[in-house]
Design a protein around this motif. Structure first.
Motif, PDB file in Angstrom:
ATOM      1  N   ALA A  18      46.045  31.221  42.447  1.00  0.00           N
ATOM      2  CA  ALA A  18      46.130  32.647  42.764  1.00  0.00           C
ATOM      3  C   ALA A  18      46.716  32.835  44.160  1.00  0.00           C
ATOM      4  O   ALA A  18      47.579  33.697  44.382  1.00  0.00           O
ATOM      5  CB  ALA A  18      44.752  33.291  42.667  1.00  0.00           C
TER       6      ALA A  18
ATOM      7  N   ALA B 115      41.493  41.079  34.492  1.00  0.00           N
ATOM      8  CA  ALA B 115      41.035  39.722  34.809  1.00  0.00           C
ATOM      9  C   ALA B 115      39.782  39.316  34.035  1.00  0.00           C
ATOM     10  O   ALA B 115      39.744  38.237  33.423  1.00  0.00           O
ATOM     11  CB  ALA B 115      40.828  39.575  36.314  1.00  0.00           C
TER      12      ALA B 115
ATOM     13  N   ARG C 202      45.640  38.269  42.915  1.00  0.00           N
ATOM     14  CA  ARG C 202      44.197  38.309  43.138  1.00  0.00           C
ATOM     15  C   ARG C 202      43.418  37.458  42.150  1.00  0.00           C
ATOM     16  O   ARG C 202      42.302  37.016  42.449  1.00  0.00           O
ATOM     17  CB  ARG C 202      43.689  39.758  43.088  1.00  0.00           C
ATOM     18  CG  ARG C 202      44.074  40.578  44.307  1.00  0.00           C
ATOM     19  CD  ARG C 202      43.175  41.804  44.472  1.00  0.00           C
ATOM     20  NE  ARG C 202      43.305  42.753  43.378  1.00  0.00           N
ATOM     21  CZ  ARG C 202      44.220  43.722  43.341  1.00  0.00           C
ATOM     22  NH1 ARG C 202      45.084  43.844  44.321  1.00  0.00           N
ATOM     23  NH2 ARG C 202      44.257  44.564  42.326  1.00  0.00           N
ATOM     24  N   HIS C 203      43.994  37.246  40.961  1.00  0.00           N
ATOM     25  CA  HIS C 203      43.240  36.561  39.914  1.00  0.00           C
ATOM     26  C   HIS C 203      44.112  35.521  39.219  1.00  0.00           C
ATOM     27  O   HIS C 203      45.302  35.747  38.986  1.00  0.00           O
ATOM     28  CB  HIS C 203      42.748  37.559  38.857  1.00  0.00           C
ATOM     29  CG  HIS C 203      41.983  38.713  39.417  1.00  0.00           C
ATOM     30  ND1 HIS C 203      40.664  38.620  39.798  1.00  0.00           N
ATOM     31  CD2 HIS C 203      42.364  40.000  39.675  1.00  0.00           C
ATOM     32  CE1 HIS C 203      40.262  39.787  40.254  1.00  0.00           C
ATOM     33  NE2 HIS C 203      41.266  40.646  40.195  1.00  0.00           N
ATOM     34  N   CYS C 204      43.491  34.407  38.864  1.00  0.00           N
ATOM     35  CA  CYS C 204      44.134  33.391  38.027  1.00  0.00           C
ATOM     36  C   CYS C 204      43.124  32.924  36.994  1.00  0.00           C
ATOM     37  O   CYS C 204      41.992  32.555  37.343  1.00  0.00           O
ATOM     38  CB  CYS C 204      44.609  32.205  38.870  1.00  0.00           C
ATOM     39  SG  CYS C 204      45.161  30.782  37.897  1.00  0.00           S
ATOM     40  N   VAL C 205      43.525  32.953  35.733  1.00  0.00           N
ATOM     41  CA  VAL C 205      42.690  32.466  34.634  1.00  0.00           C
ATOM     42  C   VAL C 205      43.408  31.285  33.990  1.00  0.00           C
ATOM     43  O   VAL C 205      44.391  31.472  33.265  1.00  0.00           O
ATOM     44  CB  VAL C 205      42.423  33.572  33.591  1.00  0.00           C
ATOM     45  CG1 VAL C 205      41.584  33.027  32.439  1.00  0.00           C
ATOM     46  CG2 VAL C 205      41.722  34.761  34.246  1.00  0.00           C
TER      47      VAL C 205
ATOM     48  N   GLU D 175      39.341  36.348  31.012  1.00  0.00           N
ATOM     49  CA  GLU D 175      38.330  35.284  30.995  1.00  0.00           C
ATOM     50  C   GLU D 175      37.642  35.217  29.641  1.00  0.00           C
ATOM     51  O   GLU D 175      37.414  34.132  29.091  1.00  0.00           O
ATOM     52  CB  GLU D 175      37.291  35.515  32.100  1.00  0.00           C
ATOM     53  CG  GLU D 175      37.769  35.153  33.492  1.00  0.00           C
ATOM     54  CD  GLU D 175      36.615  35.071  34.475  1.00  0.00           C
ATOM     55  OE1 GLU D 175      35.500  34.665  34.072  1.00  0.00           O
ATOM     56  OE2 GLU D 175      36.825  35.426  35.644  1.00  0.00           O
TER      57      GLU D 175
ATOM     58  N   ASP E  78      42.508  44.249  38.363  1.00  0.00           N
ATOM     59  CA  ASP E  78      41.081  43.931  38.365  1.00  0.00           C
ATOM     60  C   ASP E  78      40.404  44.235  37.035  1.00  0.00           C
ATOM     61  O   ASP E  78      39.344  43.673  36.735  1.00  0.00           O
ATOM     62  CB  ASP E  78      40.373  44.708  39.478  1.00  0.00           C
ATOM     63  CG  ASP E  78      40.870  44.340  40.869  1.00  0.00           C
ATOM     64  OD1 ASP E  78      41.339  43.192  41.039  1.00  0.00           O
ATOM     65  OD2 ASP E  78      40.813  45.201  41.771  1.00  0.00           O
TER      66      ASP E  78
ATOM     67  N   ARG F  65      32.496  34.932  30.227  1.00  0.00           N
ATOM     68  CA  ARG F  65      33.151  34.884  31.541  1.00  0.00           C
ATOM     69  C   ARG F  65      32.158  34.316  32.550  1.00  0.00           C
ATOM     70  O   ARG F  65      30.962  34.172  32.262  1.00  0.00           O
ATOM     71  CB  ARG F  65      33.634  36.267  31.967  1.00  0.00           C
ATOM     72  CG  ARG F  65      32.533  37.257  32.276  1.00  0.00           C
ATOM     73  CD  ARG F  65      33.053  38.602  32.767  1.00  0.00           C
ATOM     74  NE  ARG F  65      33.548  39.433  31.682  1.00  0.00           N
ATOM     75  CZ  ARG F  65      33.539  40.775  31.700  1.00  0.00           C
ATOM     76  NH1 ARG F  65      33.087  41.408  32.765  1.00  0.00           N
ATOM     77  NH2 ARG F  65      33.987  41.465  30.683  1.00  0.00           N
TER      78      ARG F  65
END
Length: 454
Positions: free
Chosen positions: A69, A225, A75-78, A229, A222, A237
């Motif tokens: 990220a 994300a 802001r987010h990495c999955v 998950e 946001d 999640r």
């Protein structure tokens, strides 16, 4: 002088001496990073080989997610088990109704389109710009009623995601980046994957960042994300607690998911390999610029045009385009001839999706309604840009650019030698027709523009 002499020399494919000494090795791939063994050994003895395990210290998967990220400026990495899975959950997270259209470039790996079917949607193929190999606003059909667009960064060139977004936003179309071939590329300082609403990556064996198999979705959204998950971990999640011996995944179940989780060994390997990536980029990009200068002296040969806004390359494959092809030859012959001269694999682009044997949705009865819509929407469509590149380009894998400047000299000399065409003693050539019955040469490349970017 060397190139001039080579242009009349007997080709290696016909028994002549090759340009490159057969005993000179090319860089190997993949190349393990310093610290990779330690990372893998730590997982081996951690008691946690998957994210679906009771907590005993920090997961490598969570560590890699934070690192990637930051690398992509999101802001987010999955993380996911494959790049294909990343595309599937990215599309599913949008909550589109069943059977909606998703625009996909006609020149890309089949997973970009098959992921659309797996998400219950219909891919609509669009032509690509023959200078870049990517979607462009001018190649989009305004009459196609789509809800999403997958912008693929192809080979070593980024699609103009800001321009594509501006073109489709008035119609409510969401742009998803397929950055499977673009880890570390930048557009006006912004990393690939951060330009669309979602960015999808592959960490398959041949990619510049690899764990053998793996993938990831990145986003600044946001709200998406946590849905991502759940979609990759069977409706679970990460929870807020960090208690030892307790499962970190919580059954939040706001959306039904599947198991697309990245294993801990792959995640640990990615933590090590990410630290090496930018150093490898520096070597590859330096060699690419050297090759670009060398090829400039060979008439009718070019690299893809890099848009001025793309201020950093990430090279997955490097297409060398022949405008025109050597006399009486096709690019399959060119690839074989260059392979013989260089002692490494040179290959042609993948068959465009409209006629790819890998994209046949009618072979799956469970998606018959989607397949019927796919067949109907593509009736009578043509894709001259994709067909031109598929018929005029040959590709080198990025590992060929991890060596020395002499390697680029060898490539340029081999291209100059082969570009002159088959000699009278070598007649192993053939032509290939497009799906509409026209010859691939029927597409005329645009005249070159001197903007300083190939």
């Amino acid at each position: 002088m060397v190139m001039t002499r080579l242009r009349t020399a007997r080709l290696a494919i016909d028994g002549g001496a090759p340009v490159r000494d057969p005993h000179t090795p090319w860089p190997t791939w993949p190349q393990p990073a310093d610290g990779a063994v330690e990372e893998l050994t730590a997982v081996l003895h951690s008691g946690r080989w998957a994210i679906s395990s009771p907590r005993r210290g920090e997961l490598a998967e969570r560590r890699f997610a934070a690192m990637f990220a930051e690398y992509t400026g999101t802001r987010h990495c999955v993380p996911t088990d494959h790049g294909s899975s990343a595309l599937v959950i990215a599309l599913e997270s949008l909550g589109l109704p069943h059977g909606e259209h998703v625009i996909v470039p006609a020149l890309t790996w089949t997973a970009t389109a098959t992921a659309v079917f797996r998400a219950g949607l219909v891919p609509v193929l669009a032509d690509v710009d023959p200078w870049t190999g990517c979607l462009h606003p001018d190649t989009l059909d305004p009459d196609v009623d789509a809800r999403a667009l997958i912008a693929v960064h192809w080979a070593c060139v980024m699609a103009d995601v800001p321009a594509l977004s501006a073109a489709v936003a008035p119609r409510g179309v969401t742009v998803v980046e397929d950055a499977a071939q673009a880890h570390g590329a930048r557009w006006q300082g912004r990393p690939a994957g951060s330009l669309g609403r979602l960015g999808c990556f592959s960490m398959q064996h041949s990619k510049v960042l690899t764990s053998g198999e793996g993938g990831a979705v990145v986003t600044d959204d946001d709200t998406l994300a946590p849905v991502l998950e759940e979609l990759r971990a069977d409706s679970r999640r990460y929870g807020p607690h960090r208690r030892e011996r307790v499962l970190e995944l919580v059954e939040t179940a706001s959306m039904m998911g599947s198991n697309f989780c990245l294993g801990e060994f792959a995640a640990a390997l990615l933590c090590a390999q990410l630290g090496l990536l930018d150093r490898q980029h520096a070597v590859r990009n330096r060699n690419y610029e050297r090759l670009s200068g060398l090829l400039a002296g060979i008439p009718g040969v070019r690299l893809l045009r890099r848009p001025p806004a793309q201020d950093r390359l990430s090279m997955y494959e490097v297409p060398i385009v022949f405008d025109p092809l050597p006399p009486t030859a096709d690019n399959t012959w060119v690839a074989h001839a260059l392979s013989a001269e260089l002692g490494t694999r040179v290959y042609t682009p993948r068959t465009p999706l409209p006629r790819s044997p890998l994209l046949r949705p009618w072979t799956k009865p469970a998606i018959a309604p989607l397949s019927e819509r796919f067949t109907e929407v593509h009736r009578g469509r043509t894709y001259p840009g994709a067909e031109y590149l598929a018929g005029h380009a040959v590709l080198l894998h990025h590992s060929a650019f991890l060596g020395e400047g002499q390697d680029m000299e060898d490539i340029a000399n081999a291209v100059a030698k082969v570009a002159a065409g088959p000699r009278p003693c070598g007649a192993r050539t053939h032509r290939t027709a497009n799906t509409d019955g026209t010859d691939r040469e029927a597409f005329v490349a645009p005249e070159a523009e001197t903007d300083g970017h190939d």
